[in-house]
Design a protein around this motif. Sequence first.
Motif, PDB file in Angstrom:
ATOM      1  N   PHE A  58      -4.205 -10.967  -1.124  1.00 51.48           N
ATOM      2  CA  PHE A  58      -5.449 -10.273  -0.800  1.00 51.48           C
ATOM      3  C   PHE A  58      -6.285 -11.199   0.079  1.00 51.48           C
ATOM      4  N   ALA A  59      -6.608 -10.747   1.281  1.00 49.41           N
ATOM      5  CA  ALA A  59      -7.278 -11.624   2.233  1.00 49.41           C
ATOM      6  C   ALA A  59      -8.406 -10.904   2.960  1.00 49.41           C
ATOM      7  N   ARG A  60      -9.401 -11.687   3.320  1.00 41.26           N
ATOM      8  CA  ARG A  60     -10.455 -11.197   4.215  1.00 41.26           C
ATOM      9  C   ARG A  60     -10.027 -11.523   5.635  1.00 41.26           C
ATOM     10  N   VAL A  61      -9.876 -10.495   6.448  1.00 39.83           N
ATOM     11  CA  VAL A  61      -9.339 -10.690   7.798  1.00 39.83           C
ATOM     12  C   VAL A  61     -10.372 -10.422   8.887  1.00 39.83           C
ATOM     13  N   GLY A  62     -11.585 -10.073   8.486  1.00 35.14           N
ATOM     14  CA  GLY A  62     -12.664  -9.828   9.426  1.00 35.14           C
ATOM     15  C   GLY A  62     -13.975  -9.816   8.672  1.00 35.14           C
ATOM     16  N   GLY A  63     -15.051  -9.384   9.311  1.00 37.86           N
ATOM     17  CA  GLY A  63     -16.350  -9.370   8.648  1.00 37.86           C
ATOM     18  C   GLY A  63     -16.349  -8.609   7.341  1.00 37.86           C
ATOM     19  N   GLU A  64     -16.070  -7.301   7.419  1.00 38.32           N
ATOM     20  CA  GLU A  64     -15.966  -6.478   6.205  1.00 38.32           C
ATOM     21  C   GLU A  64     -14.584  -5.847   6.112  1.00 38.32           C
ATOM     22  N   GLU A  65     -13.610  -6.493   6.717  1.00 40.41           N
ATOM     23  CA  GLU A  65     -12.237  -5.994   6.758  1.00 40.41           C
ATOM     24  C   GLU A  65     -11.339  -6.846   5.872  1.00 40.41           C
ATOM     25  N   PHE A  66     -10.435  -6.173   5.163  1.00 36.12           N
ATOM     26  CA  PHE A  66      -9.555  -6.846   4.216  1.00 36.12           C
ATOM     27  C   PHE A  66      -8.132  -6.317   4.370  1.00 36.12           C
ATOM     28  N   ALA A  67      -7.189  -7.121   3.944  1.00 35.89           N
ATOM     29  CA  ALA A  67      -5.788  -6.696   3.923  1.00 35.89           C
ATOM     30  C   ALA A  67      -5.170  -7.123   2.606  1.00 35.89           C
ATOM     31  N   ILE A  68      -4.278  -6.290   2.091  1.00 32.89           N
ATOM     32  CA  ILE A  68      -3.553  -6.601   0.864  1.00 32.89           C
ATOM     33  C   ILE A  68      -2.071  -6.431   1.148  1.00 32.89           C
ATOM     34  N   LEU A  69      -1.341  -7.516   1.072  1.00 35.97           N
ATOM     35  CA  LEU A  69       0.098  -7.495   1.291  1.00 35.97           C
ATOM     36  C   LEU A  69       0.783  -7.262  -0.050  1.00 35.97           C
ATOM     37  N   LEU A  70       1.704  -6.285  -0.085  1.00 34.91           N
ATOM     38  CA  LEU A  70       2.301  -5.846  -1.344  1.00 34.91           C
ATOM     39  C   LEU A  70       3.820  -6.036  -1.317  1.00 34.91           C
ATOM     40  N   PRO A  71       4.320  -7.198  -1.720  1.00 31.69           N
ATOM     41  CA  PRO A  71       5.771  -7.399  -1.786  1.00 31.69           C
ATOM     42  C   PRO A  71       6.404  -6.484  -2.835  1.00 31.69           C
ATOM     43  N   GLN A  72       7.606  -6.012  -2.525  1.00 26.94           N
ATOM     44  CA  GLN A  72       8.376  -5.173  -3.437  1.00 26.94           C
ATOM     45  C   GLN A  72       7.580  -3.941  -3.887  1.00 26.94           C
ATOM     46  N   CYS A  73       6.907  -3.326  -2.932  1.00 29.32           N
ATOM     47  CA  CYS A  73       6.110  -2.129  -3.216  1.00 29.32           C
ATOM     48  C   CYS A  73       6.462  -1.066  -2.175  1.00 29.32           C
ATOM     49  N   ASN A  74       7.003   0.062  -2.627  1.00 31.22           N
ATOM     50  CA  ASN A  74       7.420   1.108  -1.693  1.00 31.22           C
ATOM     51  C   ASN A  74       6.214   1.934  -1.222  1.00 31.22           C
ATOM     52  N   HIS A  75       6.494   2.907  -0.357  1.00 36.85           N
ATOM     53  CA  HIS A  75       5.401   3.627   0.305  1.00 36.85           C
ATOM     54  C   HIS A  75       4.549   4.435  -0.671  1.00 36.85           C
ATOM     55  N   SER A  76       5.198   5.194  -1.543  1.00 37.00           N
ATOM     56  CA  SER A  76       4.425   6.025  -2.478  1.00 37.00           C
ATOM     57  C   SER A  76       3.611   5.175  -3.439  1.00 37.00           C
ATOM     58  N   ASP A  77       4.177   4.075  -3.906  1.00 38.69           N
ATOM     59  CA  ASP A  77       3.435   3.192  -4.811  1.00 38.69           C
ATOM     60  C   ASP A  77       2.263   2.539  -4.084  1.00 38.69           C
ATOM     61  N   ALA A  78       2.461   2.213  -2.804  1.00 40.89           N
ATOM     62  CA  ALA A  78       1.376   1.606  -2.024  1.00 40.89           C
ATOM     63  C   ALA A  78       0.224   2.586  -1.830  1.00 40.89           C
ATOM     64  N   ILE A  79       0.556   3.863  -1.633  1.00 44.27           N
ATOM     65  CA  ILE A  79      -0.490   4.884  -1.495  1.00 44.27           C
ATOM     66  C   ILE A  79      -1.274   5.004  -2.799  1.00 44.27           C
ATOM     67  N   ASP A  80      -0.562   5.041  -3.927  1.00 49.82           N
ATOM     68  CA  ASP A  80      -1.237   5.099  -5.232  1.00 49.82           C
ATOM     69  C   ASP A  80      -2.120   3.869  -5.441  1.00 49.82           C
ATOM     70  N   TYR A  81      -1.591   2.740  -5.053  1.00 60.51           N
ATOM     71  CA  TYR A  81      -2.318   1.474  -5.158  1.00 60.51           C
ATOM     72  C   TYR A  81      -3.623   1.546  -4.357  1.00 60.51           C
ATOM     73  N   ALA A  82      -3.515   2.016  -3.112  1.00 62.87           N
ATOM     74  CA  ALA A  82      -4.693   2.119  -2.248  1.00 62.87           C
ATOM     75  C   ALA A  82      -5.711   3.098  -2.810  1.00 62.87           C
ATOM     76  N   GLU A  83      -5.223   4.188  -3.384  1.00 60.94           N
ATOM     77  CA  GLU A  83      -6.141   5.172  -3.967  1.00 60.94           C
ATOM     78  C   GLU A  83      -6.900   4.586  -5.156  1.00 60.94           C
ATOM     79  N   ARG A  84      -6.231   3.757  -5.959  1.00 64.37           N
ATOM     80  CA  ARG A  84      -6.913   3.102  -7.084  1.00 64.37           C
ATOM     81  C   ARG A  84      -8.009   2.163  -6.574  1.00 64.37           C
ATOM     82  N   ILE A  85      -7.720   1.484  -5.490  1.00 62.88           N
ATOM     83  CA  ILE A  85      -8.720   0.582  -4.914  1.00 62.88           C
ATOM     84  C   ILE A  85      -9.902   1.386  -4.375  1.00 62.88           C
TER      85      ILE A  85
END
Length: 240
Positions: free
Chosen positions: A155-182
Amino acid sequence: MSLLSAPMNKITLRAIQGGILAAGAPIGWLIIRVFSGSEPLAELQQHWSLYAYMLFGTQMVFITFSIYVGRQEQLISNLAIRDSLTGIFNLRFMVERMNEEIANAQRYNTALSVIYCDLDHFKKVNDQYGHPGGDEVLRQVTKAISFKTRTQDVFARVGGEEFAILLPQCNHSDAIDYAERIRKTVEQLPIQIPTKPAFGVTISLGVATLKEHETVNDFYKRADQNLYLAKQQGRNKVVA
């Protein structure tokens, strides 16, 4: 990353090294006594209290100093890879890890996803509460998101109010669910700024899952494009 493969922090490493080095004092003295004609076993039996004092005394000194050195090294290391405001990882570290994880995912044919996110209307927050208030919003939001991340996530801050979360071993549907929880976590978060009424913020998120032979730039660009679509579609949305 498993506990077995995780790098040891510098404080623990230096403390162990200090303890090992401290053992050299009684061993060195014993060697000197042996060369002077003493029998090793008899020397230890006769002067066991001296050797115990030398061992534990030097260990206390060496370990204490080593912990201090380790703390300073850890601080310097954190400054290189951590965002000073929020304490999460910075862009430099994210790029390094993304390259590593893409190589691992392509080598072992495992899933890898990334979430690129941006706080909505953050300029209005800064205008209304000032930059100190905006900084406090960033700290509270990143703290809330951090509670939702897994040990292996980056989990990283990549800009002023911009962030990125890299998800190893996480498929597309799980990543969407993950993003929705966030998204829901941020939406439901009461922001507390001293002397001000509690208020809320929202976040938009773009999700991408690594394709075969995809480069780091193309991978990140797709997540960024999906974030742009989330903004276009009204914000406070997840687009994959």
